[in-house]
Design an enzyme around this catalytic site. Structure first.
Site, PDB file in Angstrom:
ATOM      1  CG  LEU A 194      -2.226  -0.773   1.098  1.00 37.99           C
ATOM      2  CD1 LEU A 194      -2.936  -0.814   2.444  1.00 37.99           C
ATOM      3  CD2 LEU A 194      -3.139  -0.165   0.054  1.00 37.99           C
TER       4      LEU A 194
ATOM      5  CB  VAL B 134      -9.122   5.054  -3.346  1.00 36.51           C
ATOM      6  CG1 VAL B 134     -10.379   5.086  -4.183  1.00 36.51           C
ATOM      7  CG2 VAL B 134      -8.220   6.226  -3.706  1.00 36.51           C
ATOM      8  CD  GLU B 135      -4.318   2.615  -2.744  1.00 34.50           C
ATOM      9  OE1 GLU B 135      -4.343   1.716  -1.877  1.00 34.50           O
ATOM     10  OE2 GLU B 135      -3.841   2.455  -3.870  1.00 34.50           O
ATOM     11  N   GLY B 136      -7.715   3.277   1.673  1.00 36.17           N
ATOM     12  CA  GLY B 136      -8.008   3.523   3.079  1.00 36.17           C
ATOM     13  C   GLY B 136      -8.700   4.859   3.212  1.00 36.17           C
TER      14      GLY B 136
ATOM     15  NE  ARG C  57      -3.003   3.407   3.140  1.00 36.38           N
ATOM     16  CZ  ARG C  57      -3.120   2.343   3.914  1.00 36.38           C
ATOM     17  NH1 ARG C  57      -2.047   1.851   4.509  1.00 36.38           N
ATOM     18  NH2 ARG C  57      -4.291   1.760   4.117  1.00 36.38           N
TER      19      ARG C  57
END
Length: 830
Positions: free
Chosen positions: A375, A500-502, A379
């Protein structure tokens, strides 16, 4: 008096020992000498000997490790194990994934500034720079933002072809496999530049270079898998997507209902040991055009066919499956506010062989760890790049527009109300670029999990603020969609970056402090490990190290608060020295506050999300401050940059203080809250928002052509052609620099009613005849005025076009009529 002086001396010595972090033996030795001196001189008396002898005896006891361990540590150890919060396997994998980096220095209360100052930015290679200057420029020229987003809902075929031909999908794939092998810094710059042209273009390029099959194969794939898939990914023959999220699972992987069961099945006509998959994935970028699908699912082996009869539930596993494999169904498209390809994927009773697990059967059940570790690309590279693109574009376009656009006989950028927004845009643009460069360079050196979470959350939030501010300034120009509007797409798509991405709510409330407090703290995670391993000796050493750590940070925070950080040390002289000292003060305050909080709340802190989020905000702003200082120093500490660096750092300090205030106001124990507030703000909270004066200086500067303006927006694509909105605005802004003086003379005379009625051309002739302008000035004013009006116009369309009949075109003929009509009328409303 002698007794009082003695007490003062004792307190002073103890304070110094606590401030410097003296070891236990030195405390004991100093206490013993003081006690012996007091007894020998008769200053203590009988009562003093008894009263002060007790703490000395305790200190002596603490130095006898076996006795200390038996009498003190053992009961604490037992209590600690009882209150130790349970940790799921996914939580543990997320916690252990990635590396601890600069954020640990900020969390530990005494930053080693050499780690920041000696860290080297990743410098683009000649090849990477050429790619950025040529291939990225050419790709941007192939894309028209309005046609992509409104008419075609897709990139043009020539852009798709160019992306594949030039290897845009293979930036992270190493050269040995035929990829470009670019650094994280280069990938970040590429995505930033593409995003300033079109968000769908940037997302299309960034996803295969972010969390997905390419990265997972590079890190974990078997040699056979790399040979099978990487050549196609490099050439563009294979387009990857990765199926992680679904209707029931977003941020919580433990809720993933998608299943894989180990069993025997038929593959290529043979009985094969494999996995039967059932899944429903949504929100998957590139799914509608993908040829290879990465899948995450919960793997179970009820029959023990993998060889371990004691284990049936393996957990999250990742596999790579051809999109045309039997049973795979690519659904229809989602439409997430932009035209990039995104859609669902389904599968029912899909059988795949075991060796399709990424990394082979040995990686069964290790998928969540793989995903969390990877990730960092999304991020730390992709989403920060999108945020920086929005910040740089807002900075450059809004600065130019606020100079060109006039209201009430003055450039709108000169109004203080407008400057509140434009100064903020400038300060945030500087902050975003500083964070982008440092974070991407960090990803090149390690896998910093907490730092990338900080970057993702705060940079996308700054994107949201910058785009909103730009929209406020552009006003009607920003809300009327069309080819002339360069900001509408960014405004619509901001929620994608936020989600997105958390999702940002999760990232702020659970991840930054939740992971940072444990991973970055010098003692917490080792103490937890010692408890799980039932290692009393290790726990004893850690516990008393932790106690000394907390005392030291508390005393340092209070001392630095009382002295205005005067006792803190700066590694550099000059303008940044006060900021180094302030950051060290708040680093100590964070360390002490975190320790007390974890001690008081224990496992309950996990559920106090708003409290932990505020401490996470402190940690985040400390990192942001480091990024800004590093950026300013690495750029040569240029005088013209100082105001921007000060704006960003003043904002960081204010946000830190605000986060602490919110924390203290909402801490459940009011007594503890009061004690913490006293330690952090012994003289009160004196931190203020960025001053109006400094904000105005940034707002004024962004309306002037300068080297700084170009550096702060160096990745903005500006070569879109004569009809491109950004190019037109740039042209008008450039012409204004020479046309402004004669234009202002003409405009003032016009505003006073000094000209007879008529069109602009006749009024300019009159101005020349009266000697107000010479012929060259009149010609320049006429040319600039026509361009100025073109820049501030908004688009209009035929009803058929709005309904989807694009054969009528984007109203170029209507636009020409408007310009022709307005030639003699535009100054009547100026």
């Amino acid at each position: 008096m002698s007794v009082l002086l003695t007490l003062i001396a004792i307190v002073a010595v103890a304070w110094v020992l606590a401030y410097v972090g003296a070891p236990l033996w030195l405390w004991t030795a100093a206490s013993g000498l003081a006690y012996a001196g007091g007894v020998a001189s008769g200053a203590l008396g009988t009562t003093g000997i008894v009263v002060l002898g007790i703490p000395l005896a305790v200190l002596l006891l603490l130095n006898i490790v076996p006795l200390r361990r038996a009498l003190i540590t053992r009961p604490i150890f037992a209590a600690f194990k009882k209150v130790l919060p349970e940790m799921s396997s996914t939580e543990r994998e997320a916690l252990e994934a990635g590396d601890v980096w600069l954020e640990a220095e900020m969390f530990r209360g005494r930053p080693d500034w050499s780690k920041l100052l000696t860290f080297s930015y990743t410098k683009l290679t000649d090849e990477e720079q050429r790619f950025l200057d040529h291939e990225c420029e050419e790709l941007c020229k192939l894309v028209d933002d309005w046609k992509v987003e409104f008419e075609d809902k897709d990139l043009p075929p020539q852009a798709w072809a160019y992306i594949k031909e030039k290897g845009f999908f293979s930036m992270l794939i190493k050269k040995e496999y035929g990829g470009l092998g670019f650094s994280a810094a280069a990938q970040s710059a590429v995505v930033t530049k593409l995003a300033t042209r079109n968000i769908s273009l940037a997302v299309t390029v960034m996803v295969p270079n972010s969390l997905g099959p390419g990265e997972l194969l590079m890190h974990y794939g078997t040699d056979e898998q790399k040979k099978q898939w990487l050549p196609g990914l490099v050439s563009g023959e294979e387009i990857p997507c990765f199926g992680l999220t679904g209707p029931e699972v977003g941020s919580d992987a433990t809720a993933m209902p998608d299943s894989g069961v180990v069993c025997f099945g038929e593959h290529e006509g043979q009985r094969t040991l494999g996995i039967k998959l059932n899944f429903s994935k949504r929100y998957i970028t590139l799914a509608p055009v993908a040829t290879v699908v990465g899948l995450a699912f919960n793997l179970k082996d009820p029959q023990g066919l993998l060889g371990d009869k004691t284990r049936s539930d393996y957990g999250i596993t990742c596999a790579l499956v051809p999109a045309k494999h039997e049973g795979i169904q690519i659904g229809r498209r989602h439409f997430p506010g932009a035209a990039f390809m995104n859609g669902p994927i389904f599968g029912r009773d899909v059988f795949i062989p075991l060796d399709w697990i990424i990394g082979g059967p040995s990686m069964a059940g290790r998928g969540w760890r793989m995903l969390v570790e990877c990730l960092s690309a999304g991020r730390g590279i992709s989403l920060p790049a999108l945020a920086t693109a929005g910040g740089q574009a807002a900075f450059r376009m809004t600065g130019a527009y606020s100079r060109v656009r006039r209201q009430f006989k003055m450039a709108i950028g000169k109004f203080e109300g407008v400057q509140e927004a434009t100064g903020r845009i400038a300060g945030n643009a500087y902050t975003l670029e500083a964070m982008r460069v440092l974070t991407a360079s960090a990803v090149d050196h390690c896998a910093p999990s907490v730092v990338t979470a900080i970057a993702k959350y705060h940079m996308t939030e700054l994107l949201r603020k910058s785009v909103t501010d730009a929209m406020d300034v552009l006003s009607g120009r920003g809300i009327q969609q069309g080819p002339r509007n360069p900001i509408a797409t960014a405004y619509k798509v901001v929620p994608v970056a936020i989600t997105v991405e958390g999702a940002n709510i999760l990232t702020r409330n659970l991840m930054i402090f939740g992971q940072g407090a444990i991973r970055c703290h010098e003692y917490v995670f080792p103490e937890m490990e010692a408890a799980r391993e039932n290692d009393l000796a290790a726990f004893d050493k850690l516990l008393f190290g932790h106690v000394g750590f907390s005392i030291n940070r508390g005393v340092r925070a209070l001392t630095l608060g009382l002295t205005g950080s005067a006792l803190a040390k700066s590694p550099l002289p000059g303008a940044m020295a006060p900021y180094f000292k302030q950051l060290e003060r708040f680093s100590a305050a964070l360390a002490f506050t975190s320790d007390v909080t974890m001690g008081v709340l224990g496992g309950e802190l996990k559920r106090k999300e708003r409290l932990s989020a505020r401490l996470g905000d402190v940690l985040s702003q400390l990192y942001i401050g480091c990024a800004v200082i590093k950026f300013y120093v690495e750029n040569g500490q240029k005088a013209e940059e100082l105001d921007h660096a000060r704006w960003a750092l003043d904002n960081c300090l204010y946000e830190i203080a605000k986060a602490f205030e919110g924390f203290f106001e909402n801490f459940p124990s009011r007594g503890v809250a009061a004690m913490l507030r006293l330690a952090v703000f012994p003289l009160g909270n004196r931190y203020q928002p960025v001053s109006d004066r400094l904000n105005q200086k940034l707002a004024d500067a962004m309306m002037e052509p300068s080297d700084l303006r170009d550096r702060m927006s160096h990745l903005v694509f500006r070569n879109g052609g004569e009809h491109d909105a950004v190019s037109k605005l740039e042209q008008a802004f450039a012409m204004l620099q020479t046309a402004e003086a004669p234009y202002t003379k003409f405009f003032k005379a016009l505003s006073k009613g000094e000209f007879a009625s008529g069109d602009t051309a006749s009024r300019l002739k009159e101005a020349v005849a009266r000697g107000l302008l010479n012929p060259e000035e009149a010609a320049l004013v006429a040319e600039y005025d026509a361009l100025r009006y073109e820049v501030i116009l908004t688009d209009d369309f035929a009803p058929e076009y709005i309904k989807g009949d694009f054969s009528v075109g984007a109203a170029e003929a209507e636009r020409a009529k408007v310009l022709e009509f307005s030639g003699g009328n535009r100054h009547r409303v100026a």
